[in-house]
Design a protein around this motif. Structure first.
Motif, PDB file in Angstrom:
ATOM      1  N   ALA A  57      -0.290   3.439  18.103  1.00 44.64           N
ATOM      2  CA  ALA A  57      -0.934   4.684  18.536  1.00 44.64           C
ATOM      3  C   ALA A  57      -1.718   5.231  17.354  1.00 44.64           C
ATOM      4  O   ALA A  57      -1.328   5.025  16.202  1.00 44.64           O
ATOM      5  N   GLY A  58      -2.818   5.912  17.641  1.00 48.76           N
ATOM      6  CA  GLY A  58      -3.643   6.468  16.562  1.00 48.76           C
ATOM      7  C   GLY A  58      -4.648   5.452  16.053  1.00 48.76           C
ATOM      8  O   GLY A  58      -4.920   4.448  16.707  1.00 48.76           O
ATOM      9  N   SER A  59      -5.168   5.704  14.856  1.00 52.76           N
ATOM     10  CA  SER A  59      -6.250   4.856  14.325  1.00 52.76           C
ATOM     11  C   SER A  59      -5.639   3.701  13.548  1.00 52.76           C
ATOM     12  O   SER A  59      -5.754   3.619  12.335  1.00 52.76           O
ATOM     13  N   TYR A  60      -4.997   2.797  14.286  1.00 50.03           N
ATOM     14  CA  TYR A  60      -4.164   1.792  13.634  1.00 50.03           C
ATOM     15  C   TYR A  60      -4.940   0.715  12.911  1.00 50.03           C
ATOM     16  O   TYR A  60      -4.385  -0.042  12.137  1.00 50.03           O
ATOM     17  N   GLN A  61      -6.247   0.599  13.155  1.00 53.18           N
ATOM     18  CA  GLN A  61      -6.978  -0.497  12.523  1.00 53.18           C
ATOM     19  C   GLN A  61      -7.512  -0.155  11.134  1.00 53.18           C
ATOM     20  O   GLN A  61      -7.945  -1.032  10.412  1.00 53.18           O
ATOM     21  N   GLY A  62      -7.467   1.137  10.785  1.00 54.63           N
ATOM     22  CA  GLY A  62      -7.954   1.527   9.470  1.00 54.63           C
ATOM     23  C   GLY A  62      -7.047   0.968   8.384  1.00 54.63           C
ATOM     24  O   GLY A  62      -5.843   0.876   8.577  1.00 54.63           O
ATOM     25  N   ARG A  63      -7.649   0.576   7.276  1.00 56.88           N
ATOM     26  CA  ARG A  63      -6.845   0.035   6.168  1.00 56.88           C
ATOM     27  C   ARG A  63      -6.556   1.136   5.154  1.00 56.88           C
ATOM     28  O   ARG A  63      -7.324   2.088   5.021  1.00 56.88           O
ATOM     29  N   PHE A  64      -5.453   0.999   4.469  1.00 57.96           N
ATOM     30  CA  PHE A  64      -5.082   1.948   3.414  1.00 57.96           C
ATOM     31  C   PHE A  64      -4.379   1.185   2.313  1.00 57.96           C
ATOM     32  O   PHE A  64      -4.121  -0.024   2.428  1.00 57.96           O
ATOM     33  N   SER A  65      -4.050   1.898   1.262  1.00 59.06           N
ATOM     34  CA  SER A  65      -3.502   1.274   0.064  1.00 59.06           C
ATOM     35  C   SER A  65      -1.977   1.197   0.195  1.00 59.06           C
ATOM     36  O   SER A  65      -1.323   2.210   0.425  1.00 59.06           O
ATOM     37  N   LEU A  66      -1.438  -0.006   0.048  1.00 62.83           N
ATOM     38  CA  LEU A  66       0.001  -0.204   0.281  1.00 62.83           C
ATOM     39  C   LEU A  66       0.860   0.587  -0.702  1.00 62.83           C
ATOM     40  O   LEU A  66       1.950   1.040  -0.370  1.00 62.83           O
ATOM     41  N   GLN A  67       0.364   0.718  -1.910  1.00 63.78           N
ATOM     42  CA  GLN A  67       1.055   1.436  -2.986  1.00 63.78           C
ATOM     43  C   GLN A  67       2.520   1.025  -3.087  1.00 63.78           C
ATOM     44  O   GLN A  67       2.842  -0.134  -3.090  1.00 63.78           O
ATOM     45  N   SER A  68       3.415   2.002  -3.127  1.00 56.87           N
ATOM     46  CA  SER A  68       4.807   1.708  -3.497  1.00 56.87           C
ATOM     47  C   SER A  68       5.541   0.752  -2.556  1.00 56.87           C
ATOM     48  O   SER A  68       6.555   0.182  -2.943  1.00 56.87           O
ATOM     49  N   ILE A  69       5.038   0.601  -1.330  1.00 57.69           N
ATOM     50  CA  ILE A  69       5.704  -0.324  -0.402  1.00 57.69           C
ATOM     51  C   ILE A  69       5.652  -1.740  -0.984  1.00 57.69           C
ATOM     52  O   ILE A  69       6.544  -2.567  -0.762  1.00 57.69           O
ATOM     53  N   SER A  70       4.617  -1.984  -1.805  1.00 53.14           N
ATOM     54  CA  SER A  70       4.459  -3.307  -2.422  1.00 53.14           C
ATOM     55  C   SER A  70       5.601  -3.627  -3.384  1.00 53.14           C
ATOM     56  O   SER A  70       5.806  -4.786  -3.739  1.00 53.14           O
ATOM     57  N   LYS A  71       6.340  -2.603  -3.812  1.00 55.72           N
ATOM     58  CA  LYS A  71       7.415  -2.838  -4.793  1.00 55.72           C
ATOM     59  C   LYS A  71       8.496  -3.759  -4.230  1.00 55.72           C
ATOM     60  O   LYS A  71       9.149  -4.480  -4.968  1.00 55.72           O
ATOM     61  N   ILE A  72       8.678  -3.721  -2.914  1.00 56.26           N
ATOM     62  CA  ILE A  72       9.675  -4.614  -2.301  1.00 56.26           C
ATOM     63  C   ILE A  72       9.180  -6.065  -2.393  1.00 56.26           C
ATOM     64  O   ILE A  72       9.941  -6.978  -2.705  1.00 56.26           O
ATOM     65  N   ILE A  73       7.902  -6.263  -2.135  1.00 57.04           N
ATOM     66  CA  ILE A  73       7.340  -7.627  -2.163  1.00 57.04           C
ATOM     67  C   ILE A  73       7.317  -8.154  -3.598  1.00 57.04           C
ATOM     68  O   ILE A  73       7.614  -9.319  -3.857  1.00 57.04           O
ATOM     69  N   LEU A  74       7.017  -7.259  -4.521  1.00 57.02           N
ATOM     70  CA  LEU A  74       7.014  -7.652  -5.941  1.00 57.02           C
ATOM     71  C   LEU A  74       8.422  -8.059  -6.376  1.00 57.02           C
ATOM     72  O   LEU A  74       8.608  -9.035  -7.107  1.00 57.02           O
ATOM     73  N   LEU A  75       9.414  -7.332  -5.895  1.00 52.47           N
ATOM     74  CA  LEU A  75      10.802  -7.669  -6.223  1.00 52.47           C
ATOM     75  C   LEU A  75      11.160  -9.040  -5.645  1.00 52.47           C
ATOM     76  O   LEU A  75      11.824  -9.847  -6.312  1.00 52.47           O
ATOM     77  N   GLU A  76      10.726  -9.307  -4.420  1.00 51.88           N
ATOM     78  CA  GLU A  76      11.008 -10.617  -3.816  1.00 51.88           C
ATOM     79  C   GLU A  76      10.371 -11.728  -4.660  1.00 51.88           C
ATOM     80  O   GLU A  76      11.015 -12.744  -4.929  1.00 51.88           O
ATOM     81  N   GLN A  77       9.138 -11.513  -5.094  1.00 49.03           N
ATOM     82  CA  GLN A  77       8.488 -12.547  -5.914  1.00 49.03           C
ATOM     83  C   GLN A  77       9.246 -12.729  -7.233  1.00 49.03           C
ATOM     84  O   GLN A  77       9.441 -13.854  -7.705  1.00 49.03           O
TER      85      GLN A  77
END
Ligand code: GLU
Length: 311
Positions: A57-77
């Protein structure tokens, strides 16, 4: 209880309408000048179920900056590259009780950052990436992010990354302090840049909800059932999200929403309702702790409407 697609779509639409009432109540992230000019009315509310169906719902196709959510992926790497022993000698797993870029703890409390979801913790994770050079390390991380976000083309926005490299003086201080403290050796500028590239990944709320579904499904790809994360790592990330995911608002978020979540100062939040679904919400205005105001409201609504509370 399983919900029909109609029930999910209705809940999303209502959550979107509810969240939209809070536009104007937060502030744009002035600590990242490149993100200051997003449109505060651009809100997205998305869910991906464990079969891989995404509802929006809403303007779901717009992109934004992942910022701190990326910390989980960085930890996995970091864990994939260097293993638990090395990673958890450089970063703890306790809530910090301080803001995401606080210098105070590293000076006066403990040499090692409290957890991987605050800035020094994520910079410490970046120090655990292996590869012949920065580019090779980044490409490996990018490929992992592509899998977890269901977008093999995902990449960082150089404007946002450069802006943070130029203006993120506290993070540079944290990176240097950890070198001083003996948390790691090597080049803190490289760790800082890897961290910032992760933060600057350009994503949609639908992709964030897909990542939430991977976490909610104990690491399985919601589309193919292929294992993307180990079950143990998925449990670790949900536990860290539940205890440290929303900075100093983690307790209030647990009370109001009750689903492990991680916010980013780009305005996104990922949440993982175990065995049920992943949620990805976006609204660029932040509260005083760096969490999306409208995103929090949308999650609060969805948690009740779809009975998603984990605790
Ligand atoms: N890149 C941001 C910073 O380092 C991330 C902060 C956040 O999302 O919490 O300040």
């Amino acid at each position: 209880m399983n919900h029909t697609p109609q029930q999910i779509c209705q809940a999303l639409e209502e959550a979107y309408q509810y969240a939209a009432q809070w536009v104007g109540k937060g502030k744009m992230p002035d600590f990242i000048p490149a993100l200051e000019h997003e449109d505060p009315r651009r809100i997205s509310v998305c869910v991906t179920d464990l079969e891989g169906n995404t509802y929006t719902a809403g303007s779901y196709q717009g992109r934004f900056s992942l910022q701190s959510i990326s910390k989980i992926i960085l930890l996995e790497q970091a864990l994939q590259d260097s293993g638990e022993e090395v990673v958890f000698s450089r970063v703890g797993v306790e809530p910090s009780g301080t803001s995401f870029n606080s210098v105070y703890r590293l000076e006066l409390i403990e040499k090692v950052p409290a957890n991987p979801l605050i800035n020094p913790g994520a910079i410490a994770s970046a120090s655990c990436l292996t590869g012949r050079n920065k580019e090779e390390k980044y490409q490996k991380f990018r490929a992992l992010a592509g899998e977890l976000l269901n977008d093999p083309t995902v990449d960082y926005d150089p404007v946002v990354c450069d802006c943070e490299m130029k203006t993120g003086h506290r993070n540079r201080a944290l990176a240097s302090m950890m070198l001083h403290n003996g948390v790691y050796t090597g080049d803190p500028e490289e760790y800082l840049e890897l961290y910032y590239r992760g933060c600057a990944l350009r994503v949609t709320a639908a992709q964030v909800s897909y990542f939430g579904a991977v976490l909610a499904g104990d690491g399985l790809c919601p589309k193919t059932g292929r294992r993307l994360l180990s079950r143990e790592h998925s449990e670790l990330y949900r536990a860290l999200m539940a205890t440290c995911g929303m900075y100093n608002t983690t307790g209030r978020y647990a009370v109001q929403v009750g689903i492990p979540g991680k916010s980013g100062s780009g305005g996104g939040i990922v949440a993982a309702a175990r065995g049920k679904m992943g949620l990805g919400v976006y609204g660029p205005e932040l509260d005083g702790n760096g969490n999306s105001v409208c995103g929090m409201k949308a999650l609060e609504y969805l948690s009740r409407a779809l009975d998603l509370r984990s605790y």
